[in-house]
Design a protein around this motif. Structure first.
Motif, mmCIF file in Angstrom:
data_model
loop_
_atom_site.group_PDB
_atom_site.id
_atom_site.type_symbol
_atom_site.label_atom_id
_atom_site.label_comp_id
_atom_site.label_asym_id
_atom_site.label_seq_id
_atom_site.Cartn_x
_atom_site.Cartn_y
_atom_site.Cartn_z
ATOM 1 N N TYR A 1 0.928 -1.159 -0.077
ATOM 2 C CA TYR A 1 0.006 -0.194 -0.134
ATOM 3 C C TYR A 1 1.025 1.222 -0.020
ATOM 4 O O TYR A 1 1.790 1.365 0.859
ATOM 5 C CB TYR A 1 -0.993 -0.107 1.134
ATOM 6 C CG TYR A 1 -1.925 1.341 1.153
ATOM 7 C CD1 TYR A 1 -2.980 1.279 0.448
ATOM 8 C CD2 TYR A 1 -1.316 2.518 1.779
ATOM 9 C CE1 TYR A 1 -3.988 2.355 0.748
ATOM 10 C CE2 TYR A 1 -2.314 3.336 1.906
ATOM 11 C CZ TYR A 1 -3.468 3.310 1.395
ATOM 12 O OH TYR A 1 -4.442 4.530 1.262
ATOM 13 N N HIS B 1 -1.582 7.362 -2.277
ATOM 14 C CA HIS B 1 -3.090 7.677 -1.973
ATOM 15 C C HIS B 1 -3.126 8.985 -1.208
ATOM 16 O O HIS B 1 -3.985 9.952 -1.393
ATOM 17 C CB HIS B 1 -3.402 6.311 -1.097
ATOM 18 C CG HIS B 1 -3.811 5.352 -1.670
ATOM 19 N ND1 HIS B 1 -2.808 4.447 -2.086
ATOM 20 C CD2 HIS B 1 -4.798 4.613 -2.291
ATOM 21 C CE1 HIS B 1 -3.156 3.477 -2.979
ATOM 22 N NE2 HIS B 1 -4.310 3.430 -2.701
ATOM 23 N N CYS C 1 -9.729 6.692 5.351
ATOM 24 C CA CYS C 1 -9.450 5.309 5.559
ATOM 25 C C CYS C 1 -9.419 5.047 7.195
ATOM 26 O O CYS C 1 -10.005 3.911 7.605
ATOM 27 C CB CYS C 1 -8.339 4.929 4.855
ATOM 28 S SG CYS C 1 -8.178 5.250 3.180
ATOM 29 N N CYS D 1 -11.425 0.039 0.829
ATOM 30 C CA CYS D 1 -10.373 0.136 -0.571
ATOM 31 C C CYS D 1 -11.362 -0.124 -1.892
ATOM 32 O O CYS D 1 -11.044 0.573 -2.912
ATOM 33 C CB CYS D 1 -9.313 -1.018 -0.379
ATOM 34 S SG CYS D 1 -8.469 -0.977 1.109
#
Length: 434
Positions: free
Chosen positions: A250, A255, A266, A284
């Motif tokens: 990730y 992001h 998130c 996600c």
């Protein structure tokens, strides 16, 4: 066989040549330019991203079918009707409309009556652009997790050369020290001549006979051992810099950095709970249901486009998402995330108290995560580190009535306008240990 009148053809040759050239030029134009070359590609791209990108991709199926080259598949007048009111065509029994509706899981397309025919032409001009050919990755690009090559870091030859130089300097220094000690010993009469042979008192024996040197060396040895032992013991349980390899890569840089996604989108529980929580994979999928691959410009020398696309495929496998049919299969696999920040069990820490009430930015404790490809523990998270923050941080009272009354009373007590967290009880043991 029918005879050809060459005289007649010769008289018409200029006209035939002109017709051939026009036909040839038209053929070339039709191959190089899209059928909707009159549309504005730039305007079409903006309209596509604003109205179509939520459900459509250019080259792969999403909620709806892929749209690249769609202008060549259907009649333009029919496309206008479909975009303005697709359900109307389906209700009228239009065979093409019904087939598209059934082939895409009977997903109802949002009508766009506000789009003019010119707007639709612009969108079609954008969708008819040829697919960009991805640029080949550099052959010497480093794989994920490997060290930099000749262009990126220090070469092994340079390191070995530096070590060899250091070793040579040590040999020279040792030789010079030995000669110096020998001359000192000769000057003090430690070395004597006997029967033509040199008789020398060992250096360690001379050192052991000097009680002052023995005392100084013993004190130095004890202090050095204590220093290194204390430093080692103080690192127990401190995992600053810890950056484990997660089962699904990730990138916070992509992001939180490039796409500017807020941390609390998130980690939503950080605003109202003790812990920040591990985001559900459904969070996600809010985006990655339609994002099955990254843009080519997202790739770097260390992480290729194929690498990122493979990690998205791992996400689909974990949640049981069939990208081809745009539906969940029901077969899921747990993702065993590795925790990075972990306080001791006897420590109480409340994220909501810091994030919501105090307004502390995530970067204060976790570093500039929006710049990190792989997140590591930024702060030591020790008791001293927390107390230092409480001692120097003033309580923010702007639009914060939680502290209004207690601040008014304590500011009179201490005779100050602003209070630190420590002055408001932030050093009390029971705040974090109970």
């Amino acid at each position: 066989m029918k005879k050809v009148n060459f005289i007649h053809l010769r008289s018409k040759f200029p006209f035939l040549l002109l017709a051939f050239l026009l036909t040839f030029s038209t053929t070339i134009y039709s191959q190089d330019a899209p059928a909707d070359a009159g549309g504005d590609v730039a305007a079409g791209e903006a309209l596509f991203k604003a109205n179509c990108a939520a459900c459509h991709k250019l080259d792969s199926k999403a909620v709806g079918p892929a749209l690249r080259g769609v202008a060549d598949k259907y009649d333009r007048a029919w496309i206008y009707k479909w975009v303005h009111n697709s359900q109307g065509l389906i209700a009228d029994g239009d065979a093409t409309a019904v087939k598209i509706f059934e082939d895409n899981n009977k997903a109802i397309m949002t009508p766009f009556p506000a789009l003019s025919e010119t707007d639709i032409d612009n969108i079609l001009a954008y969708t008819n652009q040829p697919k960009a050919v991805p640029v080949a990755a550099a052959t010497n690009a480093a794989a994920p997790g490997t060290t930099a090559g000749a262009n990126g870091g220090v070469s092994n030859g340079l390191v070995l050369g530096a070590l060899a130089l250091v070793f040579l300097l040590l040999v020279i220094i040792l030789f010079l020290v030995t000669n110096t000690l020998k001359r000192v010993a000769e000057a003090k009469g430690i070395v004597s001549e006997e029967k033509g042979k040199e008789k020398r008192t060992p250096l360690w024996k001379a050192f052991a006979q000097n009680q002052f040197l023995v005392l100084v060396f013993s004190i130095f040895l004890i202090l050095s051992a204590s220093y290194f032992a204390y430093g080692y013991m103080m690192q127990i349980g401190v995992d600053q810099g810890y950056a484990p390899v997660q089962p699904i890569h990730y990138s916070h840089k992509i992001h939180a950095g490039d796409n500017q996604i807020d941390c609390n989108f998130c980690h939503s529980s950080a605003r109202k709970s003790k812990t920040s929580g591990i985001p559900s994979l459904n969070v996600c999928m809010n985006c990655h249901k339609n994002i099955s691959e990254v843009a080519p410009e997202t790739a770097t020398a260390e992480y290729s486009k194929e690498f990122y696309d493979g990690e998205i495929a791992k996400l689909y496998t974990a949640v049981g998402w069939d990208a081809a049919n745009q539906q969940y299969t029901g077969k899921t696999e747990p993702v065993k995330w590795i925790r990075i920040h972990n306080l001791a069990d006897f420590v109480y820490f409340n994220h909501s108290q810091h994030v919501t009430v105090a307004g502390v930015a995530c970067q204060t404790c976790h570093g500039e995560v929006q710049t990190l490809e792989v997140v590591a523990q930024f702060a030591p998270l020790t008791m001293v580190w927390c107390l230092d923050c409480h001692k120097k941080t003033n309580v923010n009272l702007e639009n914060n009535e939680y502290y209004a009354k207690i601040h008014e009373e304590l500011s009179k007590k201490y005779g100050v306008q602003k209070l630190t967290v420590a002055e408001m009880g932030g050093l009390e043991c029971g705040k974090c240990h109970y």
